[in-house]
Design an enzyme around this catalytic site. Structure first.
Site, short mmCIF file in Angstrom:
data_model
loop_
_atom_site.label_atom_id
_atom_site.label_comp_id
_atom_site.label_asym_id
_atom_site.label_seq_id
_atom_site.Cartn_x
_atom_site.Cartn_y
_atom_site.Cartn_z
N CYS A 294 47.71 27.19 -39.32
CA CYS A 294 46.46 27.38 -40.07
C CYS A 294 45.69 26.07 -40.26
O CYS A 294 44.53 26.09 -40.68
CB CYS A 294 46.75 28.00 -41.43
SG CYS A 294 47.86 29.41 -41.37
N HIS A 447 42.60 26.41 -49.33
CA HIS A 447 43.17 27.26 -48.28
C HIS A 447 43.03 28.71 -48.72
O HIS A 447 42.63 29.57 -47.94
CB HIS A 447 44.63 26.89 -48.04
CG HIS A 447 45.28 27.64 -46.93
ND1 HIS A 447 44.89 27.52 -45.62
CD2 HIS A 447 46.29 28.56 -46.94
CE1 HIS A 447 45.62 28.33 -44.86
NE2 HIS A 447 46.48 28.96 -45.64
N HIS A 485 41.19 35.29 -43.05
CA HIS A 485 41.90 34.10 -42.55
C HIS A 485 41.77 34.07 -41.04
O HIS A 485 42.37 34.86 -40.32
CB HIS A 485 43.37 34.19 -42.96
CG HIS A 485 44.13 32.92 -42.74
ND1 HIS A 485 43.70 31.90 -41.90
CD2 HIS A 485 45.32 32.49 -43.25
CE1 HIS A 485 44.57 30.92 -41.92
NE2 HIS A 485 45.56 31.25 -42.73
#
Length: 647
Positions: A294, A447, A485
């Site tokens: 990520c 995040h 995401h």
């Protein structure tokens, strides 16, 4: 040290196109001035194929709205921008951001799969018998099988025992929400896409959008640098997993099909870099592809920033493209318990029905993250080149910090690495911009993955860092609430929002939550569903934060255009800056013209397939340099010994 300056940005995610801040404006559309709201809705309506731009500045309805008595919105009707915004606002908003997975991706209610079955004869004394084409009989013949030929092309098979088979079947897919590109937006129809994977189509679009947003022709930029002073830093996290890439390659033999010749090559996760080098920039400089779960975007950004600061490159294209809305990837994450399923959302939120628009709920009561797709690219230059060319000034990147977690009992569990990166980032802000900038003019792009573990661990880190640096009410933005995401480009989504906030003075809230969860650490944080509006002058610093699987922690420091400009004014003379401002007006005007054209659908990707290929005879090499016919400048060969004191 050279300062990496952001001079262009482009791409697309569930909120729309990156350039001109279209996607940012979609996220905060409820608080925009009317003119900007109308511009956003019209641009997205064009992008979604609902209307098409006419030569006279008006728009023709391509897809009329169903189930309405408003004949003014019928197919073929010509409307002005105000009528488009008013008539299609609901459709545009419904077809953007996180929402139910559309059938063109896959059918979440009836997903095709193969179930296992064991067939046994009803009469065990006779065995199991069936006929099949002789050409389809497996080799070698399975144990317990015997054949009797029926003519030249068919066999009667007798099996002693049972036969294990796979049957075509359908099942309900437990995850039904994702951050998809705007409904109706088809990149493959904008150029000769040659059955390329979706992620590579998106990479071409994003890089093109970023390049055109600079407002300076690429060939003009190349006149001011040597050919090897250009770098492309890009990748995808998972590779291209659809049928034109790894997905097709891995499935083919199991489905009885043949692997295509392009599937392996197209699937490689460095291919976005290669496509941009070959078909957009015609680049012969640095090609770099970093993958860090990520934190992939920030990993690529760190390398680009370091290369600019060291003088290895003078202009860099940095970004990632990811198209992960495929059953295989989503099935994998769902099996891990990482994705928000319909069942868990109903159990967690107590709702009778699932609201897929609110599937991603960072820092609220949540049960898993939501997959998204995106392509985000940024053009960076060293400060001297930006000033020389009169490039637009969107901001700058001073530092990117990456630290691992050390020993851990689960590879996906968090550790101390993110504490380190955030502390370093906060300290770097103080060192460059001062304590006041950190305490009162900074904000954090979290995040914010929308998992129960993330909301606790990440908020604890932010709160602890805020206490150490005496920060009160530190604003926290969670972009994944809007776009999901997107894996590799996730922090690219964050950077887009940071740059948008600097210009518009709006810090997007988390509208998918009603309140912050009780276990979130927020003694010194400002988190909530409402947008926070500030004077743009009071927003000078953004910290991007990423917590990737495996311990890929990264935090980056981004300075606003105003703060960056003050730094340039300290480095360069008044005369130099005056000349820069004059040149910048020209590039900004060209960029604005592109934004208007793009809002009307003029954004086809650059795809220079086979154009201007370099023949061997065009390359001249001597002891000092390499020159290539057709490329300005020369590639200087190393002649200094950096280890002279050791030789």
């Amino acid at each position: 040290m050279r300062l990496p300056v952001i001079v262009g940005m482009g791409g697309v995610n569930a909120a729309g196109r990156t350039s001109g801040f279209q996607s940012f404006r979609r996220m905060v559309i409820d608080v925009l001035p009317e003119a900007q709201r109308r511009q956003t809705l019209v641009g997205l309506a064009v992008m979604m194929g609902l209307v098409a731009a006419e030569a006279d500045g008006r728009f023709r309805v391509v897809h009329g709205i169903e189930n309405t008595d408003n004949t003014d919105l019928a197919e073929g009707t010509v409307l002005d921008a105000s009528a488009v915004a008013a008539g299609f606002a609901e459709v545009v908003c419904a077809g953007t951001l996180v929402r139910r997975v559309a059938p063109e991706y896959f059918n979440v209610d009836a997903l095709h799969w193969q179930s296992n079955a064991s067939l046994s004869p009803a009469d065990t004394s006779a065995g199991l018998q069936f006929a099949m084409p002789l050409a389809q009989v497996p080799e070698p013949l399975p144990e317990g099988w015997s054949l009797d030929l029926v003519g030249d092309k068919e066999a009667l098979v007798t099996v002693v025992g049972s036969v294990n088979v796979k049957l075509d079947n359908q099942r309900d897919f437990p995850v039904k929400a994702a951050g998809q590109l705007p409904s109706g937006f088809a990149i493959s129809e904008l150029y000769n896409s040659r059955f390329q994977p979706r992620g590579l189509q998106m990479a071409l679009f994003g890089a093109t959008d970023a390049l055109r947003s600079v407002g300076i022709e690429w060939k003009e930029i190349l006149r001011h640098v040597n050919p090897d002073q250009v770098g492309v830093y890009s990748s995808s996290g998972f590779g291209q997993m659809d049928q034109s890439g790894y997905g097709g390659m891995q499935q083919s033999r199991m489905k009885g099909d043949r692997v295509t010749t392009k599937a392996l090559v197209m699937g490689i996760n460095s291919m976005p870099t290669d496509f941009i080098n070959a078909y957009v920039l015609a680049n012969v400089g640095i090609a770099s592809s970093s993958v860090a779960a990520c934190a992939t975007f920030l990993s690529n950004l760190r390398i680009a920033v370091a290369d600019i600061q060291a003088g290895k490159v003078r202009v860099a294209m940095v970004g990632n493209s990811e198209a992960p809305i495929v059953p295989e990837l989503m099935d994998g994450f769902a099996t891990m318990g990482a994705l928000a399923t319909d069942e868990n959302m109903i159990r967690t939120y107590g709702d009778a029905a699932v609201d897929h628009r609110r599937a991603s709920r960072p820092f609220g009561e949540n049960c898993g993250f939501t997959m998204g797709e995106a392509s985000q690219y940024f053009v960076l230059m060293d400060d001297a080149l930006a000033v020389e060319l009169g490039a637009p000034l969107l901001g700058s990147i001073t530092d990117v910090f990456i630290d691992a977690d050390g020993i851990k009992k689960s590879i996906t569990a968090p550790g101390p690495g993110n504490h380190i990166t955030m502390a370093k980032a906060a300290a770097a802000v103080v060192a460059v911009a001062g304590e006041e900038a950190l305490r009162s003019k900074s904000f954090v792009l979290a995040h914010g993955s929308s998992t129960p573990q993330n909301r606790v661990t990440e908020s604890q880190i932010f709160d602890q860092v805020a206490a150490a640096f005496e920060i009160e009410d530190w604003p926290v933005v969670a972009v994944k609430a809007y776009v999901g995401h997107t894996i590799a480009p996730a922090s690219g989504d964050q950077l887009v929002v940071a740059l948008g906030a600097f210009v518009h003075g709006i810090l997007p809230g988390i509208p998918t939550i009603e309140a912050v969860a009780d276990d979130v650490h927020q003694q010194r944080l400002l988190i909530g569903p409402e947008h926070v509006q500030r004077n743009p002058e009071d927003l000078e610093v953004a910290i991007l934060n990423s917590k990737g699987f495996g311990g890929n922690n990264a935090s980056a420091v981004v300075l606003s255009p105003a703060r960056t400009q003050r730094m340039l004014e300290r480095r360069y003379s008044a005369e130099t800056m005056a000349a820069y401002y004059a040149r910048r007006e020209i590039s900004e005007a060209a960029a604005s013209a592109y934004f208007l054209a793009a809002d009307r659908g003029d954004y086809a990707p650059i795809y220079r397939f086979g154009e201007g290929m370099i023949a061997d005879e065009a390359i001249v090499i001597d002891k000092l340099r390499v020159t290539i016919d057709g490329l300005p400048g020369a590639i200087e060969l190393p002649t200094d010994n950096p280890y002279a004191d050791m030789s």
